[in-house]
Write a protein that holds these residues in place. Structure first.
Motif, PDB file in Angstrom:
ATOM      1  N   GLN A 304       0.828  -1.199   0.000  1.00  0.00           N
ATOM      2  CA  GLN A 304       0.000   0.000   0.000  1.00  0.00           C
ATOM      3  C   GLN A 304       0.865   1.253   0.000  1.00  0.00           C
ATOM      4  O   GLN A 304       1.857   1.329   0.749  1.00  0.00           O
ATOM      5  N   GLY A 326      -9.578   7.021  -5.454  1.00  0.00           N
ATOM      6  CA  GLY A 326      -9.262   6.376  -4.192  1.00  0.00           C
ATOM      7  C   GLY A 326      -9.375   7.359  -3.056  1.00  0.00           C
ATOM      8  O   GLY A 326      -9.817   8.500  -3.240  1.00  0.00           O
ATOM      9  N   SER A 329      -6.313   7.499   4.254  1.00  0.00           N
ATOM     10  CA  SER A 329      -6.792   7.055   5.560  1.00  0.00           C
ATOM     11  C   SER A 329      -7.231   8.226   6.428  1.00  0.00           C
ATOM     12  O   SER A 329      -7.983   8.044   7.392  1.00  0.00           O
ATOM     13  N   THR A 346      -5.771   4.176  -0.422  1.00  0.00           N
ATOM     14  CA  THR A 346      -6.466   2.977  -0.888  1.00  0.00           C
ATOM     15  C   THR A 346      -7.130   3.283  -2.228  1.00  0.00           C
ATOM     16  O   THR A 346      -8.024   4.129  -2.298  1.00  0.00           O
ATOM     17  N   ARG A 348      -9.588   2.885  -5.470  1.00  0.00           N
ATOM     18  CA  ARG A 348     -10.940   2.380  -5.659  1.00  0.00           C
ATOM     19  C   ARG A 348     -10.985   1.346  -6.776  1.00  0.00           C
ATOM     20  O   ARG A 348     -10.076   1.285  -7.610  1.00  0.00           O
TER      21      ARG A 348
END
Length: 371
Positions: A304, A326, A329, A346, A348
């Motif tokens: 990641q 995306g 966090s 992250t 999508r």
């Protein structure tokens, strides 16, 4: 059991409960529809706040899909057509001048509108959660949009996160600490509502535990100068029972200098950081913000991409964006000198991205840029 309506005064009670906060669930829309200050949220004490909201413009990359450059003006016919509520654009700007200095361009106006939307809902939810067990639930309006439009949503059309969605992750933390301003009688009107612009006389820090187990947290509270430098005003451990909210500390507002705000963080018994929050006793426009130098660095961890941010000066509502679909966090965060923050990205739709790809379009902005 059947709940007859929302809002309702109670089980099989069909009376008008629109503005009642003594029982049942409450819809409170005076801040948006009546253009009251965010502080008005603290003048009502519902048992369950089931609907309330505040608008922002949809994000700039969404606006670019329906508005030509000449139409990117809050009072253009195109922008007024892409608005869910008559007069909504004007209300966004009216509120903006109450809390912020007027932004320097349209792009910054859009960014600032999402900051203030998040602040409105944050003010309400943090206060109502702090009154537990009186208020035992909050639902803000709304989650998403079915077309690209200025609205009360926390997601853009298509699912992209607005700043409210990021801020909601923090103000809904199961273990949270919030600041609640207290005004004396001199600074309130006949209805007990704080006078517009009145500064609090004291600030209460309350810990909230929404879990079913007792817990203990270590709280660190600092007074931070807007241009840099800080001092500890409280440091200690506190036990919070299950499903409870308690007062942890109280300080006189006069103990803060005119250029100081509160920044506080709390950790568990093992020293793990559980959360961070801040509180500004005055509108942001009253502070002489400095222009920070924000440093960013990408790395990859367990497949990641991770973005590490740091700043040489206090930086407010620091927000990272990239062109690839995306979400991070966290976002719209406060950065203090000497502290680093890591944001995990992250993608999508199950896409695979590398930190190298993300670095090409990374943009990091903060509140000082809007001045």
């Amino acid at each position: 059991r059947f709940w007859p309506s929302s809002p309702s005064m109670g089980y099989l009670d069909f009376s008008d409960g629109w503005h009642a906060d003594t029982r049942g669930d409450t819809h409170y829309w005076d801040v948006w529809h009546s253009a009251k200050s965010f502080e008005a949220y603290r003048t009502v004490n519902p048992r369950f706040a089931s609907e309330f909201g505040f608008q922002s413009f949809t994000s700039m990359n969404i606006i670019e899909t329906f508005a030509e450059p000449r139409d990117r003006n809050p009072s253009s016919p195109v922008m007024e057509n892409h608005q869910r509520n008559d007069g909504g654009n004007a209300r966004i700007l009216e509120t903006m001048t109450r809390y912020f200095r007027f932004p320097r361009d349209f792009d910054q106006m859009v960014f600032l509108s999402q900051i203030q939307q998040g602040l409105a809902i944050k003010t309400a939810i943090e206060y109502w959660r702090s009154t537990k067990p009186r208020c035992m639930g909050t639902l803000f309006w709304q989650i998403n949009d079915i077309w690209p439009v200025a609205s009360w949503s926390s997601l853009d059309y298509g699912g992209q996160w607005k700043l409210l969605q990021y801020m909601a992750k923090r103000f809904f933390l199961p273990l949270n600490v919030v600041a609640v301003p207290v005004h004396d009688d001199v600074q309130t009107n006949s209805r007990g509502t704080p006078v517009e612009g009145a500064e609090p006389t004291s600030i209460v820090l309350r810990a909230i535990n929404d879990t079913g187990a007792p817990t203990s947290i270590a709280l660190d509270v600092r007074a931070v100068k807007i241009g840099g430098g800080d001092r500890v005003v409280f440091s200690g451990n506190c036990a919070v029972g299950p499903d409870a909210a308690i007062e942890v500390s109280k300080l006189a507002a006069a103990d803060l200098a005119a250029d100081e705000f509160l920044f506080f963080s709390w950790r568990d018994a093992k020293g793990n950081l559980l959360g961070e929050n801040d509180y500004f006793p005055k509108p942001y426009k009253a502070y002489e913000l400095v222009s920070p130098t924000i440093t960013s660095a990408w790395s990859d961890r367990d497949g990641q991409p991770v973005l590490t941010l740091s700043s040489d000066k206090p930086a407010l509502f620091v927000t990272a964006t990239v062109d690839l679909p995306g979400y991070f966090s966290d976002n719209a965060i406060t950065l203090l000198p000497g502290r680093t923050t890591e944001l995990v990205f992250t993608p999508r739709h199950g896409a695979t991205v590398s930190s190298t790809d993300l670095a090409k379009s990374l943009k990091v902005r903060n509140l000082a840029e809007t001045f």
